[in-house]
Design a protein around this motif. Structure first.
Motif, PDB file in Angstrom:
ATOM      1  N   ARG A   9      38.612  -8.008 -29.452  1.00  0.00           N
ATOM      2  CA  ARG A   9      37.295  -7.559 -29.859  1.00  0.00           C
ATOM      3  C   ARG A   9      37.381  -6.548 -30.990  1.00  0.00           C
ATOM      4  O   ARG A   9      38.247  -5.676 -31.008  1.00  0.00           O
ATOM      5  N   LEU A  12      33.173  -1.308 -32.705  1.00  0.00           N
ATOM      6  CA  LEU A  12      31.831  -1.270 -33.289  1.00  0.00           C
ATOM      7  C   LEU A  12      31.432   0.175 -33.548  1.00  0.00           C
ATOM      8  O   LEU A  12      31.441   1.010 -32.641  1.00  0.00           O
TER       9      LEU A  12
ATOM     10  N   ALA B  11      30.852  -7.023 -27.020  1.00  0.00           N
ATOM     11  CA  ALA B  11      31.181  -8.287 -27.672  1.00  0.00           C
ATOM     12  C   ALA B  11      30.317  -8.395 -28.919  1.00  0.00           C
ATOM     13  O   ALA B  11      29.192  -7.886 -28.959  1.00  0.00           O
ATOM     14  N   LEU B  12      30.860  -9.052 -29.924  1.00  0.00           N
ATOM     15  CA  LEU B  12      30.139  -9.142 -31.193  1.00  0.00           C
ATOM     16  C   LEU B  12      29.883 -10.606 -31.532  1.00  0.00           C
ATOM     17  O   LEU B  12      30.810 -11.404 -31.594  1.00  0.00           O
ATOM     18  N   VAL B  49      32.233 -13.555 -33.013  1.00  0.00           N
ATOM     19  CA  VAL B  49      32.919 -13.279 -34.265  1.00  0.00           C
ATOM     20  C   VAL B  49      34.415 -13.202 -33.993  1.00  0.00           C
ATOM     21  O   VAL B  49      34.845 -12.490 -33.083  1.00  0.00           O
ATOM     22  N   VAL B  92      26.408  -7.318 -28.977  1.00  0.00           N
ATOM     23  CA  VAL B  92      25.681  -6.951 -30.195  1.00  0.00           C
ATOM     24  C   VAL B  92      25.735  -8.150 -31.125  1.00  0.00           C
ATOM     25  O   VAL B  92      26.791  -8.746 -31.319  1.00  0.00           O
TER      26      VAL B  92
END
Lengths: 229, 229
Positions: A9, A12, B11-12, B49, B92
């Motif tokens: 991951r 962010l 998590a993106l 992503v 997100v």
DNA sequence: ATTCTTAGTGTTGATTTGACACTAAGTCAA
DNA sequence: TTGACTTAGTGTCAAATCAACACTAAGAAT
């Protein structure tokens, strides 16, 4: 390392471009980094997003922690996700821009942080990461937005003169405006409330002070109005 | 669970609002979810992503994988980070919007995916997650952008008639435009190249076909020009 | 009282906008 | 082949908006 996931991951973060209006210049707030990477470099205030807060909450929290600013105008700008924007690992950053009434916050910025400082937008040092790019985009956005939304009031004190407002527009848009046309248009929008006060302690005729009618603006904005300057 | 971090991470994902122009309506592409949560619901195409790709690359990859679309106009919209937007865990999502020439891609969308389909923007089913909110924002953005940037061409075939262009503007802006004024203005921007062809197979006088002068646009846009319609 | 500085105020010509209606070209069907 | 139908294509005028422009008013400072 207690937090494990099946797939890797990205980290962010949020970063904030904080604009303030000096008498003479449009400024932004930077903090000096205390750790690597880019130790000693100036950077936008920002930090990691916690799991229990929204992005905007994260931005406000970081802003408060790093610069003492709170209750400022804050709006999402863009999300930066270049693979190598942070040399350590993959970091995706949601950028916000903030508008603060420097008159209200001047004290704090001075006392609070030996590592936070205001810089004129035309006099910014080399920035860490891709923060120069973020700043550039924030400037473009601010300019664009100012043209068709009455957002500039966020940079002025609650009560301000029309000359201050014009000066702000001139600084941001980087061109001179005609005084009479400016006043005509801005008063014509009918979003300014004339107070019965005038500015104090000036060595010339004192100008009338106005307030921005935020309620009215919100109502009209919701109804899909246009406030092109 | 091979990927461990000191702090928990969101998590993106990326999500795409894909606009296409039917003869009669502005459409968006949705896919039907095959797994929980929201199994069976319609949702925006999107996904996680990867660490070695930018956000835009992720959006393009997902678009290609899920809908077969590629080389479309794609622009970042907004990043959605409400804490509970995904019931499983913190996710997100960076939202993009895409404009596709439906005429080019019609075949693919029909054959490729039994679980992908076009819906009229006024006839969209209940969407998974906060995708309705994302869609709404994309619509607002598209409308806003269309007013001052010649972006609509991305929804039309390479060669198109002025009536088609006007029709597109009317559909997106949801109001009728005056034919003569529209033509005056759009030709006045001087970004359309008149071809020597006319439309084919129509049961009435055939209209002249035009092309969008993308080179010229790019040059002028870089020079800070304005293309308000 | 004079000077200095900024506040505040209207007019006019140029440009842009928005409303409006007819002729031209081509297809189709009788 | 003619007439009916459909959409393409074209210009004018009045109203609104924009951009340029210069003087008087108020107050402070000397």
């Amino acid at each position: 390392m207690p937090y494990s996931y099946e797939y890797p991951r990205a980290a962010l973060t949020v970063d904030c471009v904080v604009f303030g209006l000096d008498d003479e210049e449009l400024k932004i707030m930077l903090i000096q980094r205390g750790q690597p990477p880019f130790e000693g470099s100036w950077a936008l205030p920002g930090g990691f997003v916690h799991l229990e807060e929204t992005l905007e909450e994260a931005a406000r929290r970081e802003l408060e922690e790093e610069t003492g600013l709170h209750k400022v105008f804050l709006e999402q700008l863009y999300t930066f996700g270049a693979v190598d924007r942070d040399p350590r690992e993959r970091v995706v950053s949601v950028a916000y821009y903030a508008l603060v009434k420097l008159s209200d916050h001047k004290v704090q910025a001075a006392t609070d942080a030996r590592d936070a400082a205001w810089f004129g937008v035309h006099d910014v040092p080399t920035l860490a990461f891709d923060h120069a790019e973020i700043l550039q985009m924030a400037l473009d956005r601010l300019r664009g937005k100012l043209r068709y939304q009455p957002i500039g009031f966020e940079l002025l004190p609650k009560k301000f003169t029309l000359s201050q407002l014009q000066h702000l527009y001139e600084l941001v848009l980087e061109r001179e405006l005609d005084k009479r046309n400016f006043r005509k248009k801005v008063l014509g929008m009918d979003l300014l409330i004339e107070t019965d006060e005038v500015e104090q302690d000036v060595a010339h005729r004192a100008a009338r002070l106005y307030r921005f009618d935020e309620r009215k603006y919100r109502r009209l904005a919701k109804a899909g109005f246009n406030f092109e300057l």
